[in-house]
Design a protein around this motif. Structure first.
Motif, PDB file in Angstrom:
ATOM      1  N   LEU A  11       0.801  -1.216   0.000  1.00 17.53           N
ATOM      2  CA  LEU A  11       0.000   0.000   0.000  1.00 17.53           C
ATOM      3  C   LEU A  11       0.840   1.275   0.000  1.00 17.53           C
ATOM      4  O   LEU A  11       0.337   2.339   0.354  1.00 17.53           O
ATOM      5  N   THR A  12       2.106   1.190  -0.391  1.00 18.54           N
ATOM      6  CA  THR A  12       2.935   2.400  -0.369  1.00 18.54           C
ATOM      7  C   THR A  12       2.508   3.342  -1.491  1.00 18.54           C
ATOM      8  O   THR A  12       1.771   2.955  -2.414  1.00 18.54           O
ATOM      9  N   ASP A  13       2.993   4.563  -1.440  1.00 23.36           N
ATOM     10  CA  ASP A  13       2.658   5.519  -2.501  1.00 23.36           C
ATOM     11  C   ASP A  13       3.642   5.446  -3.669  1.00 23.36           C
ATOM     12  O   ASP A  13       3.590   6.259  -4.581  1.00 23.36           O
ATOM     13  N   ASP A  14       4.532   4.456  -3.657  1.00 21.43           N
ATOM     14  CA  ASP A  14       5.490   4.260  -4.746  1.00 21.43           C
ATOM     15  C   ASP A  14       5.012   3.071  -5.583  1.00 21.43           C
ATOM     16  O   ASP A  14       5.191   1.907  -5.219  1.00 21.43           O
ATOM     17  N   ASP A  15       4.386   3.377  -6.720  1.00 18.12           N
ATOM     18  CA  ASP A  15       3.784   2.344  -7.556  1.00 18.12           C
ATOM     19  C   ASP A  15       4.796   1.327  -8.066  1.00 18.12           C
ATOM     20  O   ASP A  15       4.512   0.135  -8.129  1.00 18.12           O
ATOM     21  N   ASP A  16       5.997   1.793  -8.433  1.00 22.64           N
ATOM     22  CA  ASP A  16       7.006   0.862  -8.908  1.00 22.64           C
ATOM     23  C   ASP A  16       7.476  -0.067  -7.792  1.00 22.64           C
ATOM     24  O   ASP A  16       7.697  -1.246  -8.014  1.00 22.64           O
ATOM     25  N   PHE A  17       7.619   0.466  -6.568  1.00 23.23           N
ATOM     26  CA  PHE A  17       7.993  -0.391  -5.437  1.00 23.23           C
ATOM     27  C   PHE A  17       6.924  -1.461  -5.228  1.00 23.23           C
ATOM     28  O   PHE A  17       7.237  -2.634  -5.066  1.00 23.23           O
TER      29      PHE A  17
END
Length: 133
Positions: A11-17
Motif C-alpha cells: 500500500l505504499t505511494d510508490d507504484d514501482d515499489f
C-alpha cells in the motif's frame, strides 16, 4: 518462504515499489500478494508491466484513496446484512470465520449476510477548504 504469511497488501505511494515487491513476494508467501493500482495514465518504470492482484480496482488507486480521505471520505465497517449506503465502495469483506478478503480489480465483492464489510464513503465536499479567494 515466509511461513504463516497468508497474504501481503502493498500500500505504499510508490507504484514501482509495489509492483516490484509484488513480483518478488509472490513465491515467498503462502497466499496472494495485492497492491494498490497506479494512477491512471502513470508512466512508472515497472508498475505498468506487472501482473498480480490490484486492490479495489484501477479507479481506487493509492492517489485516489488518499485524495478522497483528505476530502473527508471515511471508512465504515458494517454488517453485510445492511444495505451499502449510496456513494460507498466495498474495499474488504471480513468473512464470518474472520478471513479478510479484499475486493480486487477482477473480483467484485461477494458476501453473505453473516459477513462484515469495510467500506470507503464518499468525500465530504462540505469539509473542503474554500479556495475561491
Amino acid at each position: 518462504m515466509l511461513e504463516g504469511v497468508t497474504a501481503v497488501l502493498l500500500l505504499t505511494d510508490d507504484d514501482d515499489f509495489n509492483a516490484l515487491a509484488s513480483v518478488v513476494m509472490q513465491d515467498r508467501v503462502e497466499g496472494p500478494v495485492y497492491r494498490v493500482a497506479p494512477p491512471p495514465g502513470s508512466q512508472g518504470v515497472v508498475a505498468p508491466y506487472t501482473g498480480g492482484h490490484v486492490l479495489f480496482g484501477s479507479g481506487l488507486g493509492g492517489c485516489t484513496l488518499t485524495s478522497r480521505h483528505e476530502q473527508g471520505a471515511r471508512f465504515r465497517v458494517q454488517s453485510a446484512a445492511e444495505a451499502v449506503p449510496p456513494g460507498h465502495e466495498t474495499l474488504f469483506v471480513v468473512r464470518a470465520d474472520g478471513l479478510l478478503e479484499p475486493v480486487t480489480e477482477g473480483q467484485a465483492a461477494a458476501f453473505t449476510k453473516a459477513d462484515t464489510l469495510v467500506l470507503l464513503g464518499p468525500a465530504d465536499t462540505d469539509a473542503l477548504p474554500d479556495r475561491s479567494t
